[in-house]
Write an enzyme that holds these catalytic residues in place. Sequence first.
Site, PDB file in Angstrom:
ATOM      1  N   ASN A 137      23.854  83.487  40.363  1.00 13.43           N
ATOM      2  CA  ASN A 137      23.607  82.518  39.860  1.00 13.43           C
ATOM      3  C   ASN A 137      24.453  81.420  39.161  1.00 13.43           C
ATOM      4  OD1 ASN A 137      21.835  80.142  38.187  1.00 13.43           O
ATOM      5  ND2 ASN A 137      19.930  81.316  38.227  1.00 13.43           N
ATOM      6  N   ASP A 138      24.000  82.546  37.692  1.00 15.84           N
ATOM      7  CA  ASP A 138      25.007  82.599  35.951  1.00 15.84           C
ATOM      8  C   ASP A 138      26.508  82.215  37.083  1.00 15.84           C
ATOM      9  OD1 ASP A 138      22.808  81.924  35.451  1.00 15.84           O
ATOM     10  OD2 ASP A 138      22.926  84.594  34.885  1.00 15.84           O
ATOM     11  N   VAL A 139      27.239  82.796  37.658  1.00  9.58           N
ATOM     12  CA  VAL A 139      28.600  83.281  37.937  1.00  9.58           C
ATOM     13  C   VAL A 139      29.294  81.217  38.702  1.00  9.58           C
ATOM     14  CG1 VAL A 139      28.720  85.347  37.963  1.00  9.58           C
ATOM     15  CG2 VAL A 139      27.884  83.813  39.983  1.00  9.58           C
ATOM     16  N   ALA A 142      21.172  85.522  32.622  1.00 11.46           N
ATOM     17  CA  ALA A 142      21.405  84.407  31.373  1.00 11.46           C
ATOM     18  C   ALA A 142      19.925  83.707  31.481  1.00 11.46           C
ATOM     19  CB  ALA A 142      22.492  83.788  31.223  1.00 11.46           C
TER      20      ALA A 142
END
Lengths: 99, 471
Positions: B397-399, B438
Amino acid sequence: MSLMTEIAILVLAAFVGFEVISKVPTTLHTPLMSQTNAIHGIVMLGGLIVLGYANDPLEYVIGTIAVTFGAINIVGGFMVTDRMLGMFSKKPKPKAQDK
Amino acid sequence: MTLLAVLKPGGEAATALYIVAFSLFIIGLKRGTHPTTAKQGNMVAAVGMAVAVATTLLLDGMGNWGLIIIGLGVGSAIGFVASVRVQMTEMPQMVALYNGVGGGAVALIAWSELRHGISSGVDIPLQELIPTLLAAVVGSVSFWGSNIAFAKLQDLIPTKPLAVPGQQVINVVLLVGIFAACVDLTINNGDPSQALFIGILIAAALLGNLVVLPIGGADMPVVISLLNAFTGLSAAAAGFALDNVALIVAGTIVGSSGTILTMEMATAMNRSVGNVLFAGFGGAPAATAGSTEQRPYVSITAQDAAIKLAYADTVVIVPGYGLAVAQAQHAIKEVANELEKRGITVSYAIHPVAGRMPGHMNVLLAEADVPYEQLREMEEINPEMPRTDVAVVVGANDVTNPAAKNDPDSPIAGMPIIEVDQAQQVIVIKRSMSPGFAGIDNDLFYEPNTSMLFGDAKKAAADIAAEIQNL
């Protein structure tokens, strides 16, 4: 050992640590961290010494817990590292254990 | 009752054996930095540890064998069982836990050393007392900090940053208090107060909790690595207190090498170590933009995904922690196999901190027999993204969040990402629209060329593989 000798050893060891680690492929970061983690299990030596020369009940308790903790750190640390690295060296064999 | 009293503590024979031990550690670490020799390097270091332990057991005057055997036996059994049982996905928290017990051992050793000093009845030499205090503080911080890190990664407590009101003030008060108490003990080194020492241990424990609790889950690898280095340093401090060269050298090497690893990890996430810690020390995490409004997204089925994939030429798979949790590495390998049978080029894009630690994802994919050559690093794959037909994001997700590039106010602004938004089409396999580690929304999901495939990563991948076969 004199204090200054010990400090000299500390400084040299710090440089060795910096030099040895530089330029590690990211792939090996986790195993390497795990290996250094196992190596600081060396504190168990301190636990052994403290317990080995202990002579009152509270110190028996403190020392035994310290040795137990140290042993977990060492045995667990090295074994987990070995398992991780085992994943890499495995030769490609057809279909591991797909369900 | 000395059974094996052979070596004089601090004598030449014992020191020589310790030198052998730490030489083996250094050789082991050196080998640990190359893929072909790493496994062997770990063995070399383990042999070094065996030498160090054996040497210590042979020291003259050692007693309490019953307790030593209990400690060694119980500890080894726990370490053995835990490391055999642990899933590859749970590796990071395992390292946190082992690190914690190491720190705990240091703090206990320091306490015991202080009691020895007090009972000796003479002034404790400062060159012994100061390292003892240092070991106590750092060991205690490391023990509690690591336990919190473990609890966060194991989802025992929320991974989101937990802010305690007045956090910054409390931390400063604790630090000043610890320092003052240490000074007091140092001045009264003739008869240091044990109660005050225990107070230091408790204050350091609180500090360890308070520093790690507010740090978000995404920064946890950096924290664990930093605590790992701390434990090394505390071991070195204990070495000074005990006049033990093996502890000094091994502890220092772990301290310095751990620091390097920490900086490399932080760099990979485009954060400085100070940044990670100070977010924890105070600065309330920026309120996640209150975008509660529903934005439209496209949801597809496994069959749709299979069609998109089967008619592509190049496919890039972006695995994330969700893949690890769902144990989907074998299933996704199956999808790759099906695609390759159709002559489609498949590669895996590995973000430096995919999974929860650098290199973690590589370990997981290696477990599923993914060929090493198909694993591509972020810098290498990003330029190829515009030429990629389909990017499949599995549990990451965040990456992949373009906000890291486009939105300077985003909490992850500046973090390097895998630029899947550049690919022709994106399929995101994910449980729900919930935010990632995050704790922020991912703009990628609302892009017009993104399709969401909801479900468990393992099941979804298995379904896709089956659908491709049926085409």
